[in-house]
Design an enzyme around this catalytic site. Structure first.
Site, short mmCIF file in Angstrom:
data_model
loop_
_atom_site.label_atom_id
_atom_site.label_comp_id
_atom_site.label_asym_id
_atom_site.label_seq_id
_atom_site.Cartn_x
_atom_site.Cartn_y
_atom_site.Cartn_z
N MET A 63 -18.63 -2.94 -18.27
CA MET A 63 -18.01 -3.69 -17.17
C MET A 63 -18.61 -3.23 -15.84
O MET A 63 -18.04 -3.51 -14.77
CB MET A 63 -16.49 -3.49 -17.17
CG MET A 63 -15.86 -4.04 -18.45
SD MET A 63 -14.13 -4.51 -18.27
CE MET A 63 -13.40 -2.97 -17.78
N HIS A 88 -21.87 5.01 -14.63
CA HIS A 88 -21.94 6.46 -14.40
C HIS A 88 -22.81 7.06 -15.51
O HIS A 88 -23.24 6.33 -16.43
CB HIS A 88 -20.53 7.05 -14.35
CG HIS A 88 -19.70 6.71 -15.56
ND1 HIS A 88 -19.96 7.18 -16.83
CD2 HIS A 88 -18.61 5.90 -15.70
CE1 HIS A 88 -19.08 6.71 -17.68
NE2 HIS A 88 -18.25 5.91 -17.02
N HIS A 122 -22.41 5.88 -19.15
CA HIS A 122 -23.03 4.59 -19.52
C HIS A 122 -24.53 4.77 -19.75
O HIS A 122 -25.10 4.16 -20.66
CB HIS A 122 -22.85 3.56 -18.40
CG HIS A 122 -21.44 3.10 -18.18
ND1 HIS A 122 -20.72 3.43 -17.06
CD2 HIS A 122 -20.63 2.31 -18.95
CE1 HIS A 122 -19.53 2.86 -17.13
NE2 HIS A 122 -19.43 2.19 -18.24
N GLN A 140 -8.96 -8.64 -20.67
CA GLN A 140 -8.47 -7.34 -21.14
C GLN A 140 -7.63 -6.61 -20.10
O GLN A 140 -7.26 -5.45 -20.31
CB GLN A 140 -9.63 -6.48 -21.64
CG GLN A 140 -10.58 -5.97 -20.58
CD GLN A 140 -11.79 -5.29 -21.21
OE1 GLN A 140 -12.69 -5.95 -21.75
NE2 GLN A 140 -11.82 -3.96 -21.19
N GLY A 190 -18.98 4.03 -26.22
CA GLY A 190 -18.62 5.41 -25.91
C GLY A 190 -17.38 5.85 -26.67
O GLY A 190 -16.46 5.07 -26.91
N ASP A 245 -13.38 5.86 -25.34
CA ASP A 245 -12.47 4.80 -25.80
C ASP A 245 -12.50 4.80 -27.33
O ASP A 245 -12.97 3.84 -27.95
CB ASP A 245 -12.91 3.46 -25.23
CG ASP A 245 -12.86 3.45 -23.71
OD1 ASP A 245 -11.76 3.42 -23.15
OD2 ASP A 245 -13.94 3.51 -23.08
N MET A 259 -16.15 11.39 -18.00
CA MET A 259 -16.65 10.44 -17.00
C MET A 259 -16.03 9.06 -17.26
O MET A 259 -15.93 8.61 -18.39
CB MET A 259 -18.16 10.37 -17.06
CG MET A 259 -18.77 11.64 -16.53
SD MET A 259 -20.50 11.43 -16.14
CE MET A 259 -20.88 13.11 -15.66
N SER A 319 -15.30 5.06 -15.02
CA SER A 319 -15.41 4.27 -13.79
C SER A 319 -14.16 4.44 -12.94
O SER A 319 -14.21 4.35 -11.72
CB SER A 319 -15.59 2.79 -14.13
OG SER A 319 -16.76 2.63 -14.87
N ARG A 320 -13.02 4.68 -13.60
CA ARG A 320 -11.76 4.78 -12.85
C ARG A 320 -11.57 6.14 -12.17
O ARG A 320 -10.65 6.30 -11.37
CB ARG A 320 -10.57 4.45 -13.75
CG ARG A 320 -10.53 2.96 -14.13
CD ARG A 320 -9.27 2.58 -14.87
NE ARG A 320 -9.12 1.14 -15.00
CZ ARG A 320 -9.41 0.43 -16.09
NH1 ARG A 320 -9.89 1.02 -17.16
NH2 ARG A 320 -9.22 -0.89 -16.11
O1 PAF Z 1 -15.49 -0.36 -22.73
C1 PAF Z 1 -15.66 -1.27 -21.88
O2 PAF Z 1 -16.26 -1.07 -20.84
C2 PAF Z 1 -15.11 -2.65 -22.17
O3 PAF Z 1 -13.91 -2.58 -22.85
C3 PAF Z 1 -16.12 -3.53 -22.92
C4 PAF Z 1 -16.44 -2.98 -24.30
C5 PAF Z 1 -17.40 -3.67 -22.11
C6 PAF Z 1 -15.53 -4.94 -23.12
O4 PAF Z 1 -15.26 -5.57 -21.90
#
Ligand code: PAF
Length: 286
Positions: free
Chosen positions: A30, A34, A37, A61, A149, A152, A186, A188-189
């Site tokens: 998204m 960082h 990613h 989402q 990653g 999650d 790490m 994004s939030r």
């Molecule tokens: O993990 C994420 O950044 C998001 O959930 C993803 C997999 C890109 C789906 O929008």
């Protein structure tokens, strides 16, 4: 690096690579990238000669009161980082390319049960949004391999389940969490944290580590460990969402009879100011 915005252009490029016999690895994101990613892209480059990443802030989402509108959009800076790491193609579609009709009219993909617990319990509908957009992106990119990653972890298991259940011919690769020097995973939030909150944030990982140590020492009262951890997080200034010890591969609640402690993983989510942080830790390192 090419930057493409339409599914038609993306498909034409990937088809040309396929005609040349080249495999394709894919990293969905998204944006607001960082080093975690970038590690995913590096792993993708090890998997296939051609690499595609997507940047799409997926409204499906996000819950109604969540941070969709304010989610950081940093396309130019993200593009520079992706080019520097050697990505071949960045797919950055506008909203209407992915959702040509209102969200509530779009077909959804849902993975039952796994999507209803942990983050799914706190964020109803979140994982349906994830599985819907990821299955669309898989159909658009048609990769051989896709990289996600392990921060999650629940998302990773849900994607694996979706791919298995729907016979989607994509190999799913998980990449270990990239952490800051003080242990904070790490994300994004993390950018939402004030200086004071940033100083507290590593205590989430420290609490996971302390619980792993208690399990390794032989403590088996999971409810007590979870309650202690939440008390510790609250004392540090977090608003704990969940702190749960579960099976690493199936996310089931452990019982002494069904689960070797080595197969467990601890999952945590906690609010710090306006940032909802998540993290997880295996009881036995891989
Ligand atoms: O993990 C994420 O950044 C998001 O959930 C993803 C997999 C890109 C789906 O929008």
């Amino acid at each position: 690096m090419q930057i493409l915005n339409t599914i038609a252009e993306l498909r034409a490029q990937v088809a040309a690579w396929r005609r040349a016999g080249e495999r394709v690895a894919f990293v969905p994101t998204m944006g607001n990238l960082h080093p975690g990613h970038i590690r995913l892209v590096e792993r993708a480059r090890e998997q296939a000669p051609r690499t595609v990443a997507s940047i799409f802030v997926n409204p499906m989402q996000f819950g109604a009161n969540e941070d969709y509108a304010g989610y950081p959009r940093t396309l130019e800076n993200d593009g520079r980082q992706l080019e520097a790491v050697g990505l071949d193609l960045l797919f950055a579609p506008p909203l209407a390319e992915i959702y040509p009709r209102p969200l509530e009219q779009m077909t959804q993909v849902a993975v039952p049960e796994l999507s209803a617990i942990l983050c799914g319990a706190s964020r109803p509908g979140h994982f349906n949004g994830v599985t819907t957009v990821v299955s669309k992106l898989f159909n658009q990119v048609q990769p051989d391999v896709a990289v996600f990653g392990e921060k999650d972890w629940q998302q990773l298991l849900i994607i694996r389940r979706m791919v298995a259940d729907l016979d989607i011919p994509v190999e799913i690769v998980g990449v270990p969490i990239v952490r800051e020097a003080d242990g904070l995973a790490m994300s994004s939030r993390n950018g939402y944290l004030s200086a004071q909150e940033r100083a507290i944030a590593p205590k989430l990982y420290a609490t996971l580590q302390a619980t792993v140590e208690r399990l390794q020492e032989g403590e088996r009262d999971y409810a007590v460990l979870e309650a202690e951890a939440k008390t510790r997080l609250a004392a540090a200034g977090f608003r704990p969402d969940y702190f749960e010890i579960r099976g690493s591969d199936d996310l089931q609640r452990p019982t002494a009879e069904t689960q070797a402690v080595s197969a467990l993983r601890i999952f945590a989510a906690a609010w710090l100011g306006r940032a909802r942080l998540i993290d997880n830790l295996a009881v036995m390192p891989n």
